[in-house]
Design an enzyme around this catalytic site. Sequence first.
Site, PDB file in Angstrom:
ATOM      1  CE1 TYR A 126     -39.948  54.681 -29.468  1.00 42.98           C
ATOM      2  CE2 TYR A 126     -39.997  54.648 -31.875  1.00 42.98           C
ATOM      3  CZ  TYR A 126     -40.271  55.280 -30.672  1.00 42.98           C
ATOM      4  OH  TYR A 126     -40.867  56.506 -30.682  1.00 42.98           O
ATOM      5  CB  CYS A 127     -34.440  52.387 -34.344  1.00 43.32           C
ATOM      6  SG  CYS A 127     -34.234  50.620 -34.645  1.00 43.32           S
ATOM      7  NE  ARG A 128     -33.955  55.755 -39.797  1.00 40.36           N
ATOM      8  CZ  ARG A 128     -32.751  56.137 -40.215  1.00 40.36           C
ATOM      9  NH1 ARG A 128     -31.891  55.225 -40.628  1.00 40.36           N
ATOM     10  NH2 ARG A 128     -32.422  57.397 -40.206  1.00 40.36           N
TER      11      ARG A 128
END
Lengths: 216, 216
Positions: free
Chosen positions: B174-176
């Site tokens: 996952y990221c932003r």
Amino acid sequence: MEKRLFKDAIYTAIAGMTKAFSNANRLEILDLLANGEKTVEEIATQTSMSVANASQHLQILKNARLVGARRQGTFIYYALSGLKAYAAWKALRDMALELEPDVQRTLDQYRLETNSYPGCHFDEIYQEPAAQLLDVRPVEEFAAGHLSNALSIPIQELSERLGELPRHKTIIAYCRGPFCTYADEAVALLKANGYKALRLEESYLDINLNEDQWKN
Amino acid sequence: MEKRLFKDAIYTAIAGMTKAFSNANRLEILDLLANGEKTVEEIATQTSMSVANASQHLQILKNARLVGARRQGTFIYYALSGLKAYAAWKALRDMALELEPDVQRTLDQYRLETNSYPGCHFDEIYQEPAAQLLDVRPVEEFAAGHLSNALSIPIQELSERLGELPRHKTIIAYCRGPFCTYADEAVALLKANGYKALRLEESYLDINLNEDQWKN
DNA sequence: CAAATATTCAATAGAATTATTGAATACTAT
DNA sequence: ATAGTATTCAATAATTCTATTGAATATTTG
């Protein structure tokens, strides 16, 4: 697709929708339509806009897919696209109430002036047997959806129909939402006639949106 | 205060705030700042804007009270004002994903091209022992807040640090948020190296916002 | 088909928004 | 203080938004 193009496409598309929210007249229209479908003329009258101007704003809202239109006879009825659209408006509204002091201040001042301050919240009264919910919106809006166990007496008829209200209960008046003035007028009228009365801050849709929260 | 003036004041004030959302560049800045404070130059670089233009947009966001600023030495760090501001952006985002087909279509197409389609959702994996959460954002953003039990390996270092990942688990990157491409790059890289990998659609704040929903 | 009504369209002028450029300001470190 | 760097400001032109006006369109009713 290149990363930059992807992001530009996404954010531009979303900004296209959010632009529809960025005008005071359109916010008022959305708030109104959340309570049930309306014709252009009803919208124009309720919001003090010219019909042409209201129509123009409705085209913008329709192109942004925030509202839909349905023709019946010579009338065209506009309605909110769905709960997600209402949820976005509510999120913006709640944010403004928290982050922009002017909004809350203006609201409080109006409530004080109309003798409907302070209001109450649904979670404080929904299990209270000594409270009677009163929906003062037009009957069509009540028919489109309302809080359970609420009485329906449109604000214009309230002064003549006070007898229908239980004397021994606190009357909890609600209307289209925190920026609608019907419930304030109702509370002022009820208090002037010796009732105990409070203004509910939430609208039917506000409660409906968080249904789960109240369910158990 | 007269009824019409009251409504105009309220809706105008809210529209003032919502105007800040009605621009693609500012939405991208908000999405970025949700993951932690940044300097003007970092913002400009990440969003491919000129520094002057980014600064101008930041002033608009600051005047609308959506972001706040903190000075440290010669740098000024900008950050989102609070969870309510993020909630509003998320509501707008979710609305656009549902009501504007172009947004979802563009997203799906990009995921397909980068070999990160389909993504998964937090409620599907958060109790799955065979899943390993992987946060591929910069370390400062991980430090500012992250999902529990997540490993932190910034996307730039991932190819050299593959060995730190468990071979027998599915890696959930996952990221932003849904419009950030780091997790897509990570998934593509992991798959190319024989890992089972999925992209998480939600960001840390998305989960944090609905904390109650996952609590029990 | 004609009249009546609801709604939209087209044109317009004034206002607001945007990205760009280059200069100005504010703070730090030497 | 001076130099260096981060950030903001000011001015500009192109674009977009807004309310108003009056005409045009679409549907129902007689």
